[in-house]
Design a protein around this motif. Structure first.
Motif, PDB file in Angstrom:
ATOM      1  N   VAL A 109       0.845  -1.199   0.000  1.00  0.00           N
ATOM      2  CA  VAL A 109       0.000   0.000   0.000  1.00  0.00           C
ATOM      3  C   VAL A 109       0.878   1.246   0.000  1.00  0.00           C
ATOM      4  O   VAL A 109       0.679   2.168  -0.803  1.00  0.00           O
ATOM      5  N   ARG A 110       1.850   1.280   0.880  1.00  0.00           N
ATOM      6  CA  ARG A 110       2.697   2.476   0.997  1.00  0.00           C
ATOM      7  C   ARG A 110       3.543   2.691  -0.249  1.00  0.00           C
ATOM      8  O   ARG A 110       3.769   3.834  -0.665  1.00  0.00           O
ATOM      9  N   ILE A 111       3.988   1.620  -0.876  1.00  0.00           N
ATOM     10  CA  ILE A 111       4.751   1.763  -2.121  1.00  0.00           C
ATOM     11  C   ILE A 111       3.887   2.396  -3.199  1.00  0.00           C
ATOM     12  O   ILE A 111       4.322   3.329  -3.884  1.00  0.00           O
ATOM     13  N   VAL A 112       2.656   1.929  -3.353  1.00  0.00           N
ATOM     14  CA  VAL A 112       1.750   2.528  -4.343  1.00  0.00           C
ATOM     15  C   VAL A 112       1.505   3.995  -4.012  1.00  0.00           C
ATOM     16  O   VAL A 112       1.546   4.860  -4.898  1.00  0.00           O
ATOM     17  N   GLU A 113       1.271   4.294  -2.739  1.00  0.00           N
ATOM     18  CA  GLU A 113       1.038   5.687  -2.335  1.00  0.00           C
ATOM     19  C   GLU A 113       2.245   6.561  -2.626  1.00  0.00           C
ATOM     20  O   GLU A 113       2.097   7.680  -3.134  1.00  0.00           O
ATOM     21  N   ALA A 129       5.376  -6.586  -2.999  1.00  0.00           N
ATOM     22  CA  ALA A 129       5.420  -6.276  -1.576  1.00  0.00           C
ATOM     23  C   ALA A 129       4.036  -6.430  -0.951  1.00  0.00           C
ATOM     24  O   ALA A 129       3.144  -5.699  -1.347  1.00  0.00           O
ATOM     25  N   PRO A 130       3.876  -7.317  -0.036  1.00  0.00           N
ATOM     26  CA  PRO A 130       4.815  -8.351   0.357  1.00  0.00           C
ATOM     27  C   PRO A 130       4.861  -9.460  -0.694  1.00  0.00           C
ATOM     28  O   PRO A 130       3.934  -9.605  -1.497  1.00  0.00           O
ATOM     29  N   CYS A 131       5.928 -10.225  -0.670  1.00  0.00           N
ATOM     30  CA  CYS A 131       6.087 -11.355  -1.581  1.00  0.00           C
ATOM     31  C   CYS A 131       5.996 -12.638  -0.758  1.00  0.00           C
ATOM     32  O   CYS A 131       6.893 -12.926   0.033  1.00  0.00           O
ATOM     33  N   SER A 132       4.903 -13.358  -0.937  1.00  0.00           N
ATOM     34  CA  SER A 132       4.728 -14.614  -0.202  1.00  0.00           C
ATOM     35  C   SER A 132       5.736 -15.646  -0.685  1.00  0.00           C
ATOM     36  O   SER A 132       6.289 -15.538  -1.787  1.00  0.00           O
ATOM     37  N   MET A 133       5.944 -16.662   0.115  1.00  0.00           N
ATOM     38  CA  MET A 133       6.851 -17.735  -0.286  1.00  0.00           C
ATOM     39  C   MET A 133       6.282 -18.506  -1.480  1.00  0.00           C
ATOM     40  O   MET A 133       7.046 -18.985  -2.316  1.00  0.00           O
ATOM     41  N   GLN A 134       4.971 -18.592  -1.589  1.00  0.00           N
ATOM     42  CA  GLN A 134       4.373 -19.236  -2.769  1.00  0.00           C
ATOM     43  C   GLN A 134       4.710 -18.447  -4.025  1.00  0.00           C
ATOM     44  O   GLN A 134       5.110 -19.016  -5.040  1.00  0.00           O
ATOM     45  N   ASP A 179       7.143   3.231   6.055  1.00  0.00           N
ATOM     46  CA  ASP A 179       7.497   4.261   5.079  1.00  0.00           C
ATOM     47  C   ASP A 179       8.951   4.118   4.638  1.00  0.00           C
ATOM     48  O   ASP A 179       9.263   4.227   3.446  1.00  0.00           O
ATOM     49  N   HIS A 180       9.847   3.840   5.567  1.00  0.00           N
ATOM     50  CA  HIS A 180      11.262   3.689   5.222  1.00  0.00           C
ATOM     51  C   HIS A 180      11.477   2.458   4.344  1.00  0.00           C
ATOM     52  O   HIS A 180      12.220   2.514   3.353  1.00  0.00           O
ATOM     53  N   LEU A 181      10.829   1.347   4.682  1.00  0.00           N
ATOM     54  CA  LEU A 181      10.954   0.139   3.867  1.00  0.00           C
ATOM     55  C   LEU A 181      10.398   0.369   2.457  1.00  0.00           C
ATOM     56  O   LEU A 181      10.997  -0.071   1.467  1.00  0.00           O
ATOM     57  N   ALA A 182       9.276   1.053   2.357  1.00  0.00           N
ATOM     58  CA  ALA A 182       8.698   1.367   1.044  1.00  0.00           C
ATOM     59  C   ALA A 182       9.658   2.230   0.233  1.00  0.00           C
ATOM     60  O   ALA A 182       9.877   1.993  -0.963  1.00  0.00           O
TER      61      ALA A 182
END
Length: 190
Positions: free
Chosen positions: A20-24, A87-92, A166-169
């Motif tokens: 969500v934060r990456i898109v924002e 983001a997030p990336c599941s293991m599947q 926010d920092h991770l995004a």
């Protein structure tokens, strides 16, 4: 200024706020057109972790592509994009990418990034990790993906979970090497 396309995928792992934060954040950058792919499991996770209207908010900020639309523009290398973040990336999802399984638009779009030698940033979200997870990460890395587990940095002294997200995004977006100043606060040394 030429418009740069970026794909954001959201899979069903916990940590939907990261996507969500990456898109924002991408929506605030001039010259960036965001394309969004959300897995079925991610729809549930978004509603649970971020609220029932979250997907609608994201669709207002980005061009949404249904997960089963294998014929979408994103499924072809002839559709130029700057890169992709999941983001997030599941293991599947990670496992599917690492083994070349392209059954959904999310994994097909990721596969296209790899075959076209474009940036693919995977915020792999699981802990603890077993050997299969680690091997999938190695395989994806060997194919050109950037594995970025969303491990928070504390050198910027975050005072809330929102600041950590926010920092991770910002770090994930910075890894796309877009033509703009870096978003994440840099380590200045001691």
């Amino acid at each position: 200024m030429t418009t740069q396309r970026v794909i954001v995928g959201i899979s069903g792992a916990s940590g939907a706020a990261l996507g969500v934060r990456i898109v924002e954040r991408l929506a605030t950058l001039p010259g960036i057109a965001t394309h969004l792919v959300v897995s079925d499991a991610a729809r549930r996770t978004l509603a649970l972790e971020c609220g029932p209207d979250t997907l609608d908010r994201l669709i207002a900020l980005a061009q949404h592509h249904p997960i089963d639309d294998i014929g979408a523009s994103l499924a072809s290398g002839s559709f130029p994009v700057r890169g992709m973040v999941i983001a997030p990336c599941s293991m599947q999802t990670l496992s599917s990418i690492a083994t070349g399984r392209t059954e959904t638009l999310l994994t097909r779009a990721a596969d296209v990034q790899l075959k076209e030698r474009r940036r693919l940033v995977l915020l792999a979200r699981e802990t603890p990790l077993h050997l299969g997870h680690l091997r999938s990460m190695v395989a994806a890395t060997e194919m050109g993906a950037i594995i970025m587990p969303p491990v928070p940095a504390f050198y910027h002294c975050p005072s809330s979970v929102a600041e950590i997200i926010d920092h991770l995004a910002a770090r994930a977006i910075d890894l796309l090497a877009l033509p703009h100043p870096l978003l994440a606060k840099k380590w200045e040394g001691t």
